[in-house]
Design a protein around this motif. Structure first.
Motif, short mmCIF file in Angstrom:
data_model
loop_
_atom_site.label_atom_id
_atom_site.label_comp_id
_atom_site.label_asym_id
_atom_site.label_seq_id
_atom_site.Cartn_x
_atom_site.Cartn_y
_atom_site.Cartn_z
N UNK A 39 0.87 -1.16 -0.05
CA UNK A 39 0.05 -0.03 -0.04
C UNK A 39 1.08 1.13 0.01
N UNK A 40 1.94 1.24 0.72
CA UNK A 40 2.85 2.45 0.86
C UNK A 40 3.50 2.64 -0.69
N UNK A 41 3.84 1.51 -1.23
CA UNK A 41 4.32 1.65 -2.93
C UNK A 41 3.17 2.36 -3.62
N UNK A 42 2.15 1.85 -3.49
CA UNK A 42 0.95 2.29 -4.22
C UNK A 42 0.73 3.77 -3.97
N UNK A 43 0.86 4.32 -2.74
CA UNK A 43 0.67 5.82 -2.41
C UNK A 43 1.70 6.70 -2.81
N UNK A 44 2.93 5.88 -2.85
CA UNK A 44 4.30 6.61 -3.53
C UNK A 44 3.79 7.00 -5.07
N UNK A 45 3.60 5.85 -5.49
CA UNK A 45 3.05 6.04 -7.17
C UNK A 45 2.13 7.21 -7.20
N UNK A 46 0.92 7.08 -6.43
CA UNK A 46 -0.01 8.17 -6.65
C UNK A 46 0.54 9.58 -6.36
N UNK A 47 1.38 9.59 -5.33
CA UNK A 47 2.16 10.99 -5.18
C UNK A 47 2.77 11.38 -6.55
N UNK A 48 3.51 10.56 -7.23
CA UNK A 48 4.27 11.12 -8.36
C UNK A 48 3.39 11.24 -9.29
N UNK A 49 2.55 10.57 -9.52
CA UNK A 49 1.43 10.62 -10.60
C UNK A 49 0.57 12.11 -10.44
N UNK A 50 0.44 12.77 -9.15
CA UNK A 50 -0.31 13.78 -8.96
C UNK A 50 0.56 14.72 -9.41
N UNK A 51 1.94 14.75 -9.05
CA UNK A 51 2.73 15.89 -9.71
C UNK A 51 2.90 15.77 -10.97
N UNK A 52 2.93 14.71 -11.62
CA UNK A 52 3.04 14.63 -13.18
C UNK A 52 1.81 15.27 -13.72
N UNK A 53 0.50 14.98 -13.14
CA UNK A 53 -0.51 15.36 -13.60
C UNK A 53 -0.66 17.07 -13.43
N UNK A 54 -0.29 17.45 -12.34
CA UNK A 54 -0.30 18.99 -12.02
C UNK A 54 0.70 19.66 -13.10
N UNK A 55 1.87 19.14 -13.45
CA UNK A 55 2.81 19.49 -14.45
C UNK A 55 1.99 19.35 -16.03
N UNK A 56 1.37 18.63 -16.24
CA UNK A 56 0.47 18.33 -17.28
C UNK A 56 -0.40 19.37 -17.53
N UNK A 57 -1.06 19.70 -16.28
CA UNK A 57 -2.30 20.79 -16.34
C UNK A 57 -1.48 22.25 -16.63
N UNK A 58 -0.33 22.32 -15.75
CA UNK A 58 0.44 23.47 -16.14
C UNK A 58 0.63 23.84 -17.62
N UNK A 59 1.23 22.74 -18.22
CA UNK A 59 1.53 22.79 -19.56
C UNK A 59 0.33 23.00 -20.45
N UNK A 60 -0.71 22.51 -20.03
CA UNK A 60 -2.06 22.84 -21.09
C UNK A 60 -2.55 24.18 -20.61
N UNK A 61 -2.44 24.66 -19.56
CA UNK A 61 -2.89 26.06 -19.10
C UNK A 61 -1.95 26.95 -20.22
N UNK A 62 -0.65 26.83 -20.27
CA UNK A 62 0.29 27.60 -20.99
C UNK A 62 -0.09 27.42 -22.53
#
Length: 178
Positions: A39-62
């Protein structure tokens, strides 16, 4: 958001709204007993995926901001050409457009045709690479690798440079043009 994320095992509240009525219930998502990741591995995965999604959204906004400014420039050029005698302003608009395209090309592949072979013909840019990275990170229930994090940092640097260039152009070149 353009990037959906799978969430780790846990208890979630699901809400459905129908005809002005709202229905809620708790839903417990269990860990796949055959998955090797914790479960800790899956939570770490989600944390990085959230960062990637935030960057993806920032690129889309730009990109959206760039396209909005470019649309205004095209509309202005149409008006100036119909009135005549504003060649210097038209040249300035064209130069700004070229600068905006240069920044946008760091974020998204502008030559895509939609014919299905674009990925072979043209290299992916930051948005495509972030989406591909998210696919790799979210493939199975494992902690992201060090390489996933390194690649994310490199893509974020390209994104931040492009956003910095955009901000500088909007606060400098576009302001001067106005």
């Amino acid at each position: 958001s353009g990037m959906a994320l799978r969430h780790p095992p846990g208890t979630y509240t699901v809400t459905l709204q129908v005809g002005g009525e709202e229905f809620s219930t708790e839903l417990t998502v269990l860990k796949d007993p055959n998955a090797e990741g914790s479960v800790a591995d899956i939570q770490a995965q989600l944390a990085l995926l959230e960062e990637i999604r935030n960057d993806y959204d920032a690129a889309a906004d730009a990109i959206n901001r760039i396209e909005w400014v470019r649309r205004q420039l095209y509309d202005l050029v149409d008006v100036l050409e119909s009135q005549g005698g504003a060649d210097d302003l038209i040249e300035g608009a064209d130069a700004l457009d070229a600068s905006l395209i240069e920044i946008e090309e760091e974020l998204i592949q502008l030559r895509t045709t939609g014919t299905g072979q674009d990925g072979v013909r043209y290299p992916a840019k930051v948005m495509g690479k972030l989406r591909h990275l998210a696919g790799g990170v979210g493939t199975a229930d494992f902690r992201p690798t060090d390489l996933h994090s390194v690649v994310h940092v490199l893509l974020r640097e390209i994104l931040m440079d492009a956003r910095g260039d955009l901000y500088a152009l909007l606060s400098g070149g576009v302001a001067e043009f106005n």
